[in-house]
Design an enzyme around this catalytic site. Structure first.
Site, PDB file in Angstrom:
ATOM      1  N   ASP A 179       0.817  -1.219   0.000  1.00 26.21           N
ATOM      2  CA  ASP A 179       0.000   0.000   0.000  1.00 26.21           C
ATOM      3  C   ASP A 179       0.852   1.272   0.000  1.00 26.21           C
ATOM      4  O   ASP A 179       1.983   1.278   0.474  1.00 26.21           O
ATOM      5  CB  ASP A 179      -0.931  -0.018   1.226  1.00 26.21           C
ATOM      6  CG  ASP A 179      -2.117   0.906   1.050  1.00 26.21           C
ATOM      7  OD1 ASP A 179      -2.360   1.371  -0.086  1.00 26.21           O
ATOM      8  OD2 ASP A 179      -2.810   1.179   2.054  1.00 26.21           O
ATOM      9  N   GLY A 180       0.278   2.348  -0.510  1.00 25.53           N
ATOM     10  CA  GLY A 180       0.927   3.658  -0.468  1.00 25.53           C
ATOM     11  C   GLY A 180       1.523   4.090  -1.809  1.00 25.53           C
ATOM     12  O   GLY A 180       2.212   5.103  -1.885  1.00 25.53           O
ATOM     13  N   TRP A 214       2.813   7.894  -2.627  1.00 25.57           N
ATOM     14  CA  TRP A 214       4.220   8.034  -3.038  1.00 25.57           C
ATOM     15  C   TRP A 214       4.305   8.889  -4.302  1.00 25.57           C
ATOM     16  O   TRP A 214       5.132   9.795  -4.402  1.00 25.57           O
ATOM     17  CB  TRP A 214       4.809   6.642  -3.294  1.00 25.57           C
ATOM     18  CG  TRP A 214       6.238   6.609  -3.725  1.00 25.57           C
ATOM     19  CD1 TRP A 214       7.339   6.515  -2.916  1.00 25.57           C
ATOM     20  CD2 TRP A 214       6.739   6.677  -5.078  1.00 25.57           C
ATOM     21  NE1 TRP A 214       8.491   6.505  -3.676  1.00 25.57           N
ATOM     22  CE2 TRP A 214       8.150   6.608  -5.003  1.00 25.57           C
ATOM     23  CE3 TRP A 214       6.137   6.783  -6.341  1.00 25.57           C
ATOM     24  CZ2 TRP A 214       8.964   6.642  -6.139  1.00 25.57           C
ATOM     25  CZ3 TRP A 214       6.945   6.819  -7.471  1.00 25.57           C
ATOM     26  CH2 TRP A 214       8.348   6.751  -7.357  1.00 25.57           C
ATOM     27  N   HIS A 239       2.403   2.899  -8.961  1.00 30.49           N
ATOM     28  CA  HIS A 239       2.203   1.450  -9.109  1.00 30.49           C
ATOM     29  C   HIS A 239       3.402   0.800  -9.808  1.00 30.49           C
ATOM     30  O   HIS A 239       3.802  -0.303  -9.439  1.00 30.49           O
ATOM     31  CB  HIS A 239       0.910   1.173  -9.889  1.00 30.49           C
ATOM     32  CG  HIS A 239      -0.322   1.669  -9.188  1.00 30.49           C
ATOM     33  ND1 HIS A 239      -0.547   1.437  -7.851  1.00 30.49           N
ATOM     34  CD2 HIS A 239      -1.390   2.380  -9.628  1.00 30.49           C
ATOM     35  CE1 HIS A 239      -1.706   1.996  -7.498  1.00 30.49           C
ATOM     36  NE2 HIS A 239      -2.233   2.577  -8.560  1.00 30.49           N
ATOM     37  N   THR A 294     -10.580  -7.301  -4.468  1.00 33.48           N
ATOM     38  CA  THR A 294     -11.908  -7.382  -5.084  1.00 33.48           C
ATOM     39  C   THR A 294     -12.612  -6.020  -5.015  1.00 33.48           C
ATOM     40  O   THR A 294     -13.546  -5.770  -5.774  1.00 33.48           O
ATOM     41  CB  THR A 294     -12.784  -8.458  -4.391  1.00 33.48           C
ATOM     42  OG1 THR A 294     -12.693  -8.282  -2.964  1.00 33.48           O
ATOM     43  CG2 THR A 294     -12.327  -9.865  -4.734  1.00 33.48           C
ATOM     44  N   ASN A 308     -10.867  -3.093  -5.380  1.00 34.24           N
ATOM     45  CA  ASN A 308     -10.137  -2.113  -6.182  1.00 34.24           C
ATOM     46  C   ASN A 308     -10.791  -1.839  -7.543  1.00 34.24           C
ATOM     47  O   ASN A 308     -10.450  -0.859  -8.217  1.00 34.24           O
ATOM     48  CB  ASN A 308      -8.661  -2.514  -6.361  1.00 34.24           C
ATOM     49  CG  ASN A 308      -7.816  -2.338  -5.107  1.00 34.24           C
ATOM     50  OD1 ASN A 308      -6.881  -3.089  -4.875  1.00 34.24           O
ATOM     51  ND2 ASN A 308      -8.136  -1.348  -4.268  1.00 34.24           N
ATOM     52  N   ARG A 350      -5.126  -1.701   8.920  1.00 34.63           N
ATOM     53  CA  ARG A 350      -6.242  -2.615   8.663  1.00 34.63           C
ATOM     54  C   ARG A 350      -5.813  -3.678   7.654  1.00 34.63           C
ATOM     55  O   ARG A 350      -4.812  -3.528   6.962  1.00 34.63           O
ATOM     56  CB  ARG A 350      -7.466  -1.849   8.151  1.00 34.63           C
ATOM     57  CG  ARG A 350      -7.185  -0.988   6.933  1.00 34.63           C
ATOM     58  CD  ARG A 350      -8.451  -0.290   6.403  1.00 34.63           C
ATOM     59  NE  ARG A 350      -8.118   0.678   5.381  1.00 34.63           N
ATOM     60  CZ  ARG A 350      -7.912   1.979   5.601  1.00 34.63           C
ATOM     61  NH1 ARG A 350      -8.034   2.471   6.821  1.00 34.63           N
ATOM     62  NH2 ARG A 350      -7.595   2.794   4.605  1.00 34.63           N
ATOM     63  N   GLU A 399       1.589 -12.749  12.831  1.00 28.77           N
ATOM     64  CA  GLU A 399       2.085 -11.542  13.488  1.00 28.77           C
ATOM     65  C   GLU A 399       1.923 -10.390  12.496  1.00 28.77           C
ATOM     66  O   GLU A 399       1.960 -10.597  11.278  1.00 28.77           O
ATOM     67  CB  GLU A 399       3.570 -11.706  13.856  1.00 28.77           C
ATOM     68  CG  GLU A 399       3.829 -12.783  14.892  1.00 28.77           C
ATOM     69  CD  GLU A 399       3.236 -12.454  16.258  1.00 28.77           C
ATOM     70  OE1 GLU A 399       3.186 -11.253  16.611  1.00 28.77           O
ATOM     71  OE2 GLU A 399       2.809 -13.396  16.958  1.00 28.77           O
TER      72      GLU A 399
END
Ligand code: IPE
Ligand code: IPE
Ligand code: MG
Length: 246
Positions: free
Chosen positions: A26-27, A31, A43, A72, A74, A200, A213
């Protein structure tokens, strides 16, 4: 003093490497925005990061990575972005030789392929075929993947097998359900990493996350380096995984 020095130079324990790491990449958009670039540039940079991180993980003995590439949900992004993402995934898969030359990576795509274009479906088959005899890390690219959809599909398979008599109600155990998930051939997910500051799962590996973890960080995925992966693994190695015991 000695203790401090030792901490700063902490190295990964080769006997406690997470066997399977899930990554929510993500991000990318943030960016790109920071640099005044289109989201698609983010991307593209994110795809490069994945290649570097997979090579590093293969080197240190991680058995599998599941990388969340397209959820699903996106599909609800602007069509232009969905198209750019699909084109990027297509290129990535189609250029599997160049992208993964000499890496020994086994590439697999998980998720529901039904709505994907024929062009992408063929590229997936090609990439999977091309890497299937490799012996290194298994890279699951999660494409049109949703944890809930995966559980629904597994349930439908269980029902079909019950109806055709190949399983009884007693056969439907946790292990049996695990054997119907996309991750059936790879080890349990030990560690889930999400960069970009979001805390999340966004529908990622819901079944598999039961005792994983977690490692979250503010860094955006395109900036994620081998050093960051090392930080995540070092943190993982300090955890006390009790699995409900004392
Ligand atoms: C993750 O980056 C890649 C995909 C979801 C395909 P984002 O595109 O979600 O980037 P942000 O969250 O907008 O920064
Ligand atoms: C999760 O990221 C999906 C992928 C990284 C492919 P999103 O950016 O789509 O998640 P939300 O919308 O912030 O929860
Ligand atoms: Mg995002």
């Amino acid at each position: 003093m000695f203790f401090k020095k030792k901490q700063a130079n902490a190295t990964i324990d080769p006997n406690n490497i997470p066997a399977h790491i899930g990554i929510i990449m993500d991000g990318n958009g943030r960016w790109a925005a920071k640099r005044g670039l289109p989201r698609s540039a983010g991307h593209r940079a994110g795809a490069e990061t994945l290649k570097r991180i997979v090579k590093y993980c293969n080197k240190i003995g991680v058995k599998s990575i599941t990388a969340y590439a397209f959820s699903t949900e996106n599909w609800n992004r602007p069509q232009k972005e969905v198209d750019a993402l699909m084109e990027l995934l297509y290129t990535y898969l189609q250029q599997v030789e160049e992208q993964f030359a000499g890496t020994n990576v086994i590439l697999k795509v998980i998720g529901d392929r039904t709505p994907l274009s024929d062009k992408i479906k063929d590229a997936i088959l090609y990439a999977e075929e091309y890497t299937k005899d490799n012996t290194g890390i298994v890279l699951n690219v999660a494409l049109n993947y949703g944890g809930r959809a995966e559980i629904v599909e597994a349930t439908k398979l269980a029902v079909a097998n019950f109806k055709n008599g190949s399983v009884t109600e007693e056969d439907i155990t946790e292990d049996y359900m695990s054997s119907l998930m996309y991750t059936k051939d790879v080890p349990e997910v030990d560690l889930i990493i999400r960069p970009s500051g979001e805390l999340r799962l966004s529908n990622f590996l819901l079944w598999q996350a039961a005792y994983a973890e977690f490692w979250f960080d503010d860094i955006n995925w395109p900036d994620f380096s081998e050093k960051d992966m090392e930080r995540a693994i070092l943190a993982y190695q300090k955890r006390n995984r009790r699995f409900g015991k004392v």
